[in-house]
Motif scaffolding. Structure first.
Motif, PDB file in Angstrom:
ATOM      1  N   ILE A 105       0.838  -1.205   0.000  1.00 38.86           N
ATOM      2  CA  ILE A 105       0.000   0.000   0.000  1.00 38.86           C
ATOM      3  C   ILE A 105       0.869   1.250   0.000  1.00 38.86           C
ATOM      4  O   ILE A 105       0.489   2.282  -0.582  1.00 38.86           O
ATOM      5  CB  ILE A 105      -0.987   0.002   1.191  1.00 38.86           C
ATOM      6  CG1 ILE A 105      -2.245   0.841   0.828  1.00 38.86           C
ATOM      7  CG2 ILE A 105      -0.349   0.538   2.441  1.00 38.86           C
ATOM      8  CD1 ILE A 105      -3.115   0.238  -0.219  1.00 38.86           C
ATOM      9  N   ASP A 106       2.033   1.188   0.624  1.00 37.22           N
ATOM     10  CA  ASP A 106       2.953   2.328   0.582  1.00 37.22           C
ATOM     11  C   ASP A 106       3.356   2.636  -0.853  1.00 37.22           C
ATOM     12  O   ASP A 106       3.456   3.803  -1.247  1.00 37.22           O
ATOM     13  CB  ASP A 106       4.198   2.043   1.415  1.00 37.22           C
ATOM     14  CG  ASP A 106       3.945   2.174   2.910  1.00 37.22           C
ATOM     15  OD1 ASP A 106       2.887   2.723   3.285  1.00 37.22           O
ATOM     16  OD2 ASP A 106       4.808   1.728   3.694  1.00 37.22           O
ATOM     17  N   ALA A 107       3.588   1.585  -1.645  1.00 35.74           N
ATOM     18  CA  ALA A 107       3.947   1.791  -3.052  1.00 35.74           C
ATOM     19  C   ALA A 107       2.800   2.431  -3.815  1.00 35.74           C
ATOM     20  O   ALA A 107       3.010   3.336  -4.643  1.00 35.74           O
ATOM     21  CB  ALA A 107       4.335   0.458  -3.687  1.00 35.74           C
ATOM     22  N   LEU A 108       1.578   1.993  -3.541  1.00 33.58           N
ATOM     23  CA  LEU A 108       0.415   2.599  -4.192  1.00 33.58           C
ATOM     24  C   LEU A 108       0.240   4.054  -3.767  1.00 33.58           C
ATOM     25  O   LEU A 108      -0.101   4.914  -4.592  1.00 33.58           O
ATOM     26  CB  LEU A 108      -0.850   1.805  -3.859  1.00 33.58           C
ATOM     27  CG  LEU A 108      -1.008   0.440  -4.515  1.00 33.58           C
ATOM     28  CD1 LEU A 108      -2.289  -0.238  -4.037  1.00 33.58           C
ATOM     29  CD2 LEU A 108      -1.027   0.582  -6.041  1.00 33.58           C
ATOM     30  N   ASP A 120       2.562  10.818  -6.616  1.00 31.65           N
ATOM     31  CA  ASP A 120       3.349  11.237  -7.778  1.00 31.65           C
ATOM     32  C   ASP A 120       2.500  11.433  -9.027  1.00 31.65           C
ATOM     33  O   ASP A 120       3.027  11.800 -10.086  1.00 31.65           O
ATOM     34  CB  ASP A 120       4.448  10.204  -8.079  1.00 31.65           C
ATOM     35  CG  ASP A 120       5.521  10.166  -6.999  1.00 31.65           C
ATOM     36  OD1 ASP A 120       5.664  11.166  -6.259  1.00 31.65           O
ATOM     37  OD2 ASP A 120       6.207   9.136  -6.885  1.00 31.65           O
ATOM     38  N   GLY A 121       1.199  11.175  -8.928  1.00 31.35           N
ATOM     39  CA  GLY A 121       0.315  11.365 -10.067  1.00 31.35           C
ATOM     40  C   GLY A 121       0.349  10.250 -11.093  1.00 31.35           C
ATOM     41  O   GLY A 121      -0.157  10.410 -12.203  1.00 31.35           O
ATOM     42  N   LEU A 122       0.915   9.104 -10.712  1.00 32.14           N
ATOM     43  CA  LEU A 122       1.003   7.980 -11.647  1.00 32.14           C
ATOM     44  C   LEU A 122      -0.323   7.230 -11.743  1.00 32.14           C
ATOM     45  O   LEU A 122      -0.583   6.551 -12.740  1.00 32.14           O
ATOM     46  CB  LEU A 122       2.123   7.026 -11.228  1.00 32.14           C
ATOM     47  CG  LEU A 122       3.523   7.650 -11.170  1.00 32.14           C
ATOM     48  CD1 LEU A 122       4.545   6.613 -10.688  1.00 32.14           C
ATOM     49  CD2 LEU A 122       3.930   8.196 -12.543  1.00 32.14           C
ATOM     50  N   ILE A 123      -1.138   7.309 -10.699  1.00 36.47           N
ATOM     51  CA  ILE A 123      -2.477   6.733 -10.723  1.00 36.47           C
ATOM     52  C   ILE A 123      -3.446   7.757 -10.131  1.00 36.47           C
ATOM     53  O   ILE A 123      -3.064   8.572  -9.292  1.00 36.47           O
ATOM     54  CB  ILE A 123      -2.572   5.398  -9.947  1.00 36.47           C
ATOM     55  CG1 ILE A 123      -2.077   5.581  -8.497  1.00 36.47           C
ATOM     56  CG2 ILE A 123      -1.807   4.294 -10.640  1.00 36.47           C
ATOM     57  CD1 ILE A 123      -2.258   4.343  -7.634  1.00 36.47           C
ATOM     58  N   ASP A 124      -4.687   7.714 -10.587  1.00 37.62           N
ATOM     59  CA  ASP A 124      -5.698   8.623 -10.056  1.00 37.62           C
ATOM     60  C   ASP A 124      -6.463   7.922  -8.939  1.00 37.62           C
ATOM     61  O   ASP A 124      -6.195   6.748  -8.626  1.00 37.62           O
ATOM     62  CB  ASP A 124      -6.626   9.099 -11.176  1.00 37.62           C
ATOM     63  CG  ASP A 124      -7.396   7.970 -11.838  1.00 37.62           C
ATOM     64  OD1 ASP A 124      -7.374   6.818 -11.329  1.00 37.62           O
ATOM     65  OD2 ASP A 124      -8.043   8.228 -12.867  1.00 37.62           O
ATOM     66  N   PRO A 125      -7.414   8.606  -8.290  1.00 37.00           N
ATOM     67  CA  PRO A 125      -8.139   7.967  -7.186  1.00 37.00           C
ATOM     68  C   PRO A 125      -8.823   6.662  -7.575  1.00 37.00           C
ATOM     69  O   PRO A 125      -8.831   5.702  -6.791  1.00 37.00           O
ATOM     70  CB  PRO A 125      -9.153   9.041  -6.778  1.00 37.00           C
ATOM     71  CG  PRO A 125      -8.481  10.329  -7.106  1.00 37.00           C
ATOM     72  CD  PRO A 125      -7.738  10.054  -8.374  1.00 37.00           C
ATOM     73  N   ALA A 126      -9.395   6.598  -8.781  1.00 37.86           N
ATOM     74  CA  ALA A 126     -10.050   5.367  -9.214  1.00 37.86           C
ATOM     75  C   ALA A 126      -9.031   4.244  -9.414  1.00 37.86           C
ATOM     76  O   ALA A 126      -9.289   3.084  -9.074  1.00 37.86           O
ATOM     77  CB  ALA A 126     -10.828   5.611 -10.499  1.00 37.86           C
ATOM     78  N   GLY A 127      -7.867   4.583  -9.952  1.00 34.52           N
ATOM     79  CA  GLY A 127      -6.815   3.584 -10.129  1.00 34.52           C
ATOM     80  C   GLY A 127      -6.296   3.075  -8.805  1.00 34.52           C
ATOM     81  O   GLY A 127      -6.012   1.877  -8.650  1.00 34.52           O
TER      82      GLY A 127
END
Length: 212
Positions: free
Chosen positions: A33-36, A42-49
């Protein structure tokens, strides 16, 4: 005049943590979860991702008992119930608006929150995929604040927002009084007031004593 106090959850009511982190701690997957969380920051995934990845990470191991344990053992600020009791006594309203799962956020109604709004994740145990339309973002916080104002017969001018991160910045810009709680300079710079510490009563006092 009545007021509507709007509280963020992750990093605000929860000191240095978030609902997803506390759930993952119960399941022994903090590293994942820390990685997520880093990818989200960092903006690599959005809230849905993020929600979809977290659902896949927790899978069938997530139960109501796990969520209850995560909630009960989380690092909450001191004085939350006292603050919300004072808001109630003043004839005012308080609500929690969070990007975190509603099945975690809604438990705060038992502490005195008049309303809670979180992201609509699949019901536990997960048997359905995440619906991106149900996952909140920073813009949704302003929309929900407007909906709550309408429900309580108030306006944005009657609102006070408490938050810690850039996901709160849009709401801070939309209301006249905002309190940065244990926030970095990005959020402190756009807030009316700032508080660093472990007791919500002290942050609330900045508003209640007339400074906000």
């Amino acid at each position: 005049m009545s007021r509507l106090h709007l509280f963020d959850l992750d990093g605000t009511l929860l000191h240095g943590s978030a609902a997803a982190i506390e759930i993952s701690r119960q399941l022994g997957c903090e590293r994942e979860i820390d990685a997520l969380e880093r990818d989200f920051f960092d903006g690599l995934i959005d809230p849905a991702g993020f929600a979809a990845a977290a659902c896949a990470l927790w899978g069938e191991a997530l139960t109501d008992a796990v969520v209850s344990a995560a909630f009960e053992n989380a690092p909450w600020l001191e004085g939350i119930k006292d603050v919300w009791a004072d808001i109630e006594a003043r004839g005012e309203r308080c609500a929690v608006i969070s990007l975190s799962p509603q099945f975690f956020v809604e438990r705060l109604t038992g502490w005195g929150a008049h309303a809670t709004r979180g992201s609509r994740w699949p019901a536990i145990p997960f048997r359905e995929p995440v619906d991106p339309a149900g996952i909140l973002n920073a813009e949704a916080k302003v929309r929900i604040a407007d909906e709550l104002c309408a429900a309580y017969g108030l306006t944005r001018a009657d609102c006070v927002a408490y938050g810690d991160s850039m996901s709160d910045a849009r709401l801070f810009a939309a209301v006249p009084v905002s309190v940065a709680v244990n926030a970095d300079h990005h959020v402190r710079d756009v807030a009316s007031l700032a508080y660093n510490g472990l007791d919500l009563r002290e942050a609330y006092a900045l508003v209640a004593d007339g400074r906000g």
